[in-house]
Design a protein around this motif. Structure first.
Motif, PDB file in Angstrom:
ATOM      1  N   THR A 241       0.839  -1.211   0.000  1.00 24.68           N
ATOM      2  CA  THR A 241       0.000   0.000   0.000  1.00 24.68           C
ATOM      3  C   THR A 241       0.867   1.253   0.000  1.00 24.68           C
ATOM      4  OG1 THR A 241      -0.178   0.153   2.427  1.00 24.68           O
ATOM      5  CG2 THR A 241      -1.802  -1.208   1.293  1.00 24.68           C
ATOM      6  N   GLU A 242       1.924   1.247   0.803  1.00 24.25           N
ATOM      7  CA  GLU A 242       2.772   2.438   0.909  1.00 24.25           C
ATOM      8  C   GLU A 242       3.599   2.657  -0.351  1.00 24.25           C
ATOM      9  OE1 GLU A 242       4.840   1.740   4.560  1.00 24.25           O
ATOM     10  OE2 GLU A 242       3.105   2.289   5.793  1.00 24.25           O
ATOM     11  N   MET A 243       4.105   1.566  -0.933  1.00 25.95           N
ATOM     12  CA  MET A 243       4.848   1.672  -2.188  1.00 25.95           C
ATOM     13  C   MET A 243       3.968   2.242  -3.287  1.00 25.95           C
ATOM     14  SD  MET A 243       4.914  -0.014  -5.354  1.00 25.95           S
ATOM     15  CE  MET A 243       4.238  -1.635  -5.002  1.00 25.95           C
ATOM     16  N   LEU A 244       2.735   1.756  -3.347  1.00 28.86           N
ATOM     17  CA  LEU A 244       1.807   2.175  -4.387  1.00 28.86           C
ATOM     18  C   LEU A 244       1.429   3.646  -4.232  1.00 28.86           C
ATOM     19  CD1 LEU A 244       0.396   1.045  -6.835  1.00 28.86           C
ATOM     20  CD2 LEU A 244      -1.418   0.175  -5.352  1.00 28.86           C
ATOM     21  N   VAL A 245       1.205   4.074  -2.994  1.00 28.55           N
ATOM     22  CA  VAL A 245       0.884   5.490  -2.743  1.00 28.55           C
ATOM     23  C   VAL A 245       2.024   6.380  -3.231  1.00 28.55           C
ATOM     24  CG1 VAL A 245       0.648   7.220  -0.914  1.00 28.55           C
ATOM     25  CG2 VAL A 245      -0.750   5.150  -0.855  1.00 28.55           C
ATOM     26  N   GLU A 246       3.240   5.976  -2.925  1.00 25.00           N
ATOM     27  CA  GLU A 246       4.413   6.762  -3.353  1.00 25.00           C
ATOM     28  C   GLU A 246       4.463   6.886  -4.872  1.00 25.00           C
ATOM     29  OE1 GLU A 246       9.251   6.344  -3.055  1.00 25.00           O
ATOM     30  OE2 GLU A 246       8.036   5.446  -1.461  1.00 25.00           O
ATOM     31  N   LYS A 247       4.221   5.775  -5.575  1.00 19.94           N
ATOM     32  CA  LYS A 247       4.238   5.791  -7.041  1.00 19.94           C
ATOM     33  C   LYS A 247       3.119   6.674  -7.597  1.00 19.94           C
ATOM     34  CE  LYS A 247       7.455   2.525  -7.755  1.00 19.94           C
ATOM     35  NZ  LYS A 247       8.730   2.784  -8.472  1.00 19.94           N
ATOM     36  N   LEU A 248       1.923   6.574  -7.013  1.00 22.17           N
ATOM     37  CA  LEU A 248       0.787   7.356  -7.507  1.00 22.17           C
ATOM     38  C   LEU A 248       0.982   8.852  -7.249  1.00 22.17           C
ATOM     39  CD1 LEU A 248      -2.186   5.019  -6.473  1.00 22.17           C
ATOM     40  CD2 LEU A 248      -1.320   5.433  -8.783  1.00 22.17           C
ATOM     41  N   LYS A 249       1.489   9.173  -6.071  1.00 21.42           N
ATOM     42  CA  LYS A 249       1.740  10.587  -5.753  1.00 21.42           C
ATOM     43  C   LYS A 249       2.766  11.190  -6.711  1.00 21.42           C
ATOM     44  CE  LYS A 249       0.434  11.002  -0.887  1.00 21.42           C
ATOM     45  NZ  LYS A 249       0.912  11.216   0.503  1.00 21.42           N
ATOM     46  N   SER A 250       3.760  10.392  -7.092  1.00 22.67           N
ATOM     47  CA  SER A 250       4.779  10.897  -8.022  1.00 22.67           C
ATOM     48  C   SER A 250       4.189  11.194  -9.399  1.00 22.67           C
ATOM     49  CB  SER A 250       5.921   9.882  -8.150  1.00 22.67           C
ATOM     50  OG  SER A 250       5.505   8.734  -8.877  1.00 22.67           O
ATOM     51  N   GLN A 251       3.023  10.587  -9.681  1.00 24.96           N
ATOM     52  CA  GLN A 251       2.328  10.832 -10.947  1.00 24.96           C
ATOM     53  C   GLN A 251       1.226  11.885 -10.799  1.00 24.96           C
ATOM     54  OE1 GLN A 251       3.026   9.311 -14.030  1.00 24.96           O
ATOM     55  NE2 GLN A 251       4.871   8.583 -12.964  1.00 24.96           N
ATOM     56  N   GLY A 252       1.163  12.517  -9.615  1.00 25.55           N
ATOM     57  CA  GLY A 252       0.205  13.598  -9.411  1.00 25.55           C
ATOM     58  C   GLY A 252      -1.147  13.197  -8.867  1.00 25.55           C
ATOM     59  N   PHE A 253      -1.307  11.931  -8.465  1.00 24.57           N
ATOM     60  CA  PHE A 253      -2.593  11.479  -7.930  1.00 24.57           C
ATOM     61  C   PHE A 253      -2.688  11.769  -6.429  1.00 24.57           C
ATOM     62  CE2 PHE A 253      -2.059   8.747 -11.687  1.00 24.57           C
ATOM     63  CZ  PHE A 253      -3.280   8.954 -12.313  1.00 24.57           C
TER      64      PHE A 253
END
Length: 706
Positions: A241-253
């Motif tokens: 969950t934390e890895m995915l949040v980091e990736k999504l935030k880096s894409q502006g989500f």
């Protein structure tokens, strides 16, 4: 009993609705008639009103058992907002706060009291002083070890009916199969409860399943055309969950993580933000979302394969509760299956949980309408495909499967629905193993009627029949296959059925396995392929009928060295494990041993698994005792023994094969005039002896001859 007008007036006044949804009024009438009730209604179907509305019109307090603090708070907040006096008792409150609530209960200021099962004992004195008009058990599947979310604290709730015998009990859940429904009633002591099953069909949800390679890239692509829609991504682990949040935030989500490792205050912030639309995406473990009435969730993604269909259905049900079109996407991989199998092996109901996981995997691999599978799982049978799932939108090639279906269904009927899938297939193929012969199944009229179809292919055809609702699995009866109301249409009403061509299934399996092929040297694969070729020549059958390339690739990747591990490989059934497991496991063990030969020279005692087996053998332990002590499968220890024998160790193979079997093989050798293939012996014995026993007996005879 209130009249219909009073019920509608209360519904409109407190909940804002002009009419009841299907089943709601019937359930409410049953409550007022004093009946116990079991309500199975999908997420968003309106379960809560079935006890909240009666609570307003009954004279005393309605006691609501609820499993989660978040769920209690959400429902109580909603009731208070509707002008209904409600409260909850849980461990997050101070003693003064709880005492204030007790005072309000005593003075009849509260109509609904929510409480966790663990806290019931604290209410003992209060319950003796008040009138309990109704007991509601929310998320009732938690009481059943057959269910998907078993919670031991729920098992104490059966005493409530004994303590309040005249008070109606209403148990509610969004997901429960037949076994779970019966278990709920038994454990809550509401054996005569009226059962109400709403339709599980959520036609507004599109269903899609994809192989789990490049998941993050696929998710980002999926979200590009949904910039303002909110949704949930369910993950198997906190770390994901934390890895995915980091990736999504880096894409502006706008994304946040939610799991049990985050402190309570932060979790509450995330939940409130999601409910209030200030958080767009929540990447969560499965606990998130239970009981939260957010109607505008537009999509739900499962980053990993769920552990069972009940949990999956409940989680996708959190999308589109407003009835508008919403999307669901499920990723799955073999690695997910392995991880979930480990979880199931530590559960209190291992066999059932593994069977349900297998059913979940079959759903993900399916070539049938996915909505049909979900609905039939819960006992709701539909005949038309939904048109709103990936299989319906991109249908595979089909064959006329009517005769195949008739053979399978007729066999299930003739053995009175008393056997699981494997035994049904053995009967169809005319197997002469212990199970079929001891139970007299060789006398069943359909015995051997399907010997022209391979075991693995029968397995896939029967899974399709289950997926389409013509058969069902009774998990609480050792996975016996049962006929459904649709079965007779095939057996007696000349209805035709289409089954997916199995080449299509192999394509899907290959697509799902591609992700785990990368970076693996082909050496072991080539050895396994050579072994397969030799076995195929011995048995005079095509090599792919032993194992497909995809199965060999999985063996290469995961290197199974025990029965249990070998059975986890996709494409390995029980029969093939018995016939070929020893040879393939031995090849894998030999390959691994060869690769680490130099390391073993420098440290001969470290990790020398065969030597460890030899030491225990020399101490006089049996195969079973060695396997237990080393925590390995018996077949693995057997492979060690054979390797030790081949390398010249003093091993008495007669310990592992009976004199009767040796004599039988000796006789066959004479009568068959020294055949050069194991298949000749196998056919001579009509499958009564497996390949390994034959090979072992031949080794003993060869030694005696020399």
């Amino acid at each position: 009993m209130p009249d219909p007008q009073q019920l509608l007036h209360t519904l409109k006044e407190y909940f804002g609705y002009d009419s009841f949804r299907p089943l709601q009024e019937k359930i409410i009438d049953s409550v007022f008639s004093g009946n116990d009730n079991l309500v199975i209604m999908p997420t968003g179907g309106g379960k809560s009103i079935c006890f909240q509305l009666p609570a307003l019109l009954l004279p005393g307090v309605t006691l609501v058992i609820s499993p989660l603090i978040a769920l209690m708070k959400d429902q109580v907040d909603g009731l208070l907002a509707n002008g209904i006096q409600a409260a909850f008792i849980n461990s997050s409150q101070t003693e003064n706060e709880q005492q204030d609530i007790y005072t309000k209960i005593s003075s009849k200021e509260i109509k609904l009291l929510y409480i966790a099962p663990e806290s019931l004992s604290f209410l003992d004195a209060v319950l003796s002083q008040i009138e309990v008009s109704l007991i509601a058990i929310d998320e009732a599947h938690c009481i059943s070890s057959w269910g998907h979310d078993f919670r031991p604290a729920y098992t104490q709730l059966g005493y409530l009916k004994n303590r309040f015998p005249k008070t109606p009990v209403i148990a509610l859940t969004a997901t429960a199969d037949k076994a779970t429904r019966q278990d709920i009633c038994n454990q809550l002591n509401i054996i005569d409860a009226k059962q109400h099953l709403a339709s599980f069909d959520r036609a507004n949800l599109s269903l899609e399943v994809r192989p789990g390679n490049k998941r993050i890239e696929q998710i980002i692509d999926f979200l590009k055309d949904k910039p303002n829609d909110c949704g949930i991504i369910y993950c198997l682990s906190r770390k994901t969950t934390e890895m995915l949040v980091e990736k999504l935030k880096s894409q502006g989500f706008n994304a946040e993580a939610y799991h049990a490792g985050i402190d309570h205050h932060k979790r509450s912030q995330v939940q409130e933000g999601f409910i209030n639309d200030t958080v767009q995406i929540v990447c969560a473990t499965v606990a998130f979302g239970m009981g939260i009435d957010k109607s505008n969730v537009r999509w739900v993604i499962h980053y990993n394969l769920p552990k069972n269909i009940e949990g999956y259905y409940q989680e996708i049900g959190r999308a589109g509760r407003d009835g508008l079109p919403s999307s669901t996407l499920l990723f799955h991989s073999y690695a997910d299956v392995v991880q979930l199998q480990k979880f199931a092996n530590t559960s209190g109901n291992q066999e059932v949980q593994l069977a349900k996981l297998d059913r979940m995997k079959q759903y993900a691999d399916s070539l049938s309408c996915r909505r049909k599978i979900l609905l039939s799982y819960f006992g709701e049978l539909i005949e038309e495909d939904c048109g709103n799932c990936d299989v319906c939108k991109n249908p595979p090639l089909f064959i006329d499967g009517t005769i195949i279906a008739q053979k399978a269904l007729s066999t299930v009927a003739r053995i009175k629905e008393q056997e699981p899938m494997g035994t049904v297939i053995d009967i169809l193929r005319g197997a002469q193993n212990t199970t079929t012969l001891d139970k007299g199944y060789q006398n069943v009229k359909t015995y051997g009627i399907g010997k022209d179809i391979a075991w693995k292919d029968w397995q896939q055809y029967i899974i399709q029949l289950i997926n389409q609702g013509y058969l069902e699995i009774a998990f609480h009866q050792n996975n016996k296959l049962k006929l459904t109301t649709l079965s007779k249409k095939i057996l007696f009403d000349s209805e035709k059925i289409s089954l997916a061509h199995l080449q299509e299934f192999e394509k899907i399996k290959q697509a799902n396995i591609e992700q785990i092929d990368k970076g693996v040297a082909p050496t072991l694969f080539e050895k396994l392929r050579q072994l397969r070729l030799e076995l195929a020549k011995e048995a005079d059958i095509p090599a792919y009928q032993i194992f497909s390339d995809a199965t060999l690739k999985e063996m290469e990747k995961f290197r199974p060295m025990s029965d249990a591990e070998f059975m986890q490989i996709s494409g390995v059934g029980r029969k093939k494990m018995q016939n070929y497991g020893y040879q393939f496991i031995k090849t894998i063990i030999d390959f691994s041993a060869e690769k680490t030969k130099k390391k073993r020279k420098s440290n001969t005692n470290k990790g020398n698994t065969h030597k460890e087996t030899l030491i225990l053998y020399q101490q006089g332990l049996s195969i079973e005792e060695i396997a237990a002590q080393r925590k390995l499968a018996e077949s693995t220890i057997f492979a060690h023994i054979m390797k030790l024998y081949d390398s010249g160790e003093n091993i008495d193979l007669k310990q592992f094969v009976t004199i009767e079997d040796i004599n039988s093989v000796k006789k066959a050798k004479i009568e068959l005039d020294n055949p050069d293939t194991l298949k000749s012996y196998f056919e001579y014995f009509e499958q009564a002896l497996d390949y390994n026993t034959i090979k072992l007996a031949l080794t003993v005879l060869e030694k005696e001859a020399s």
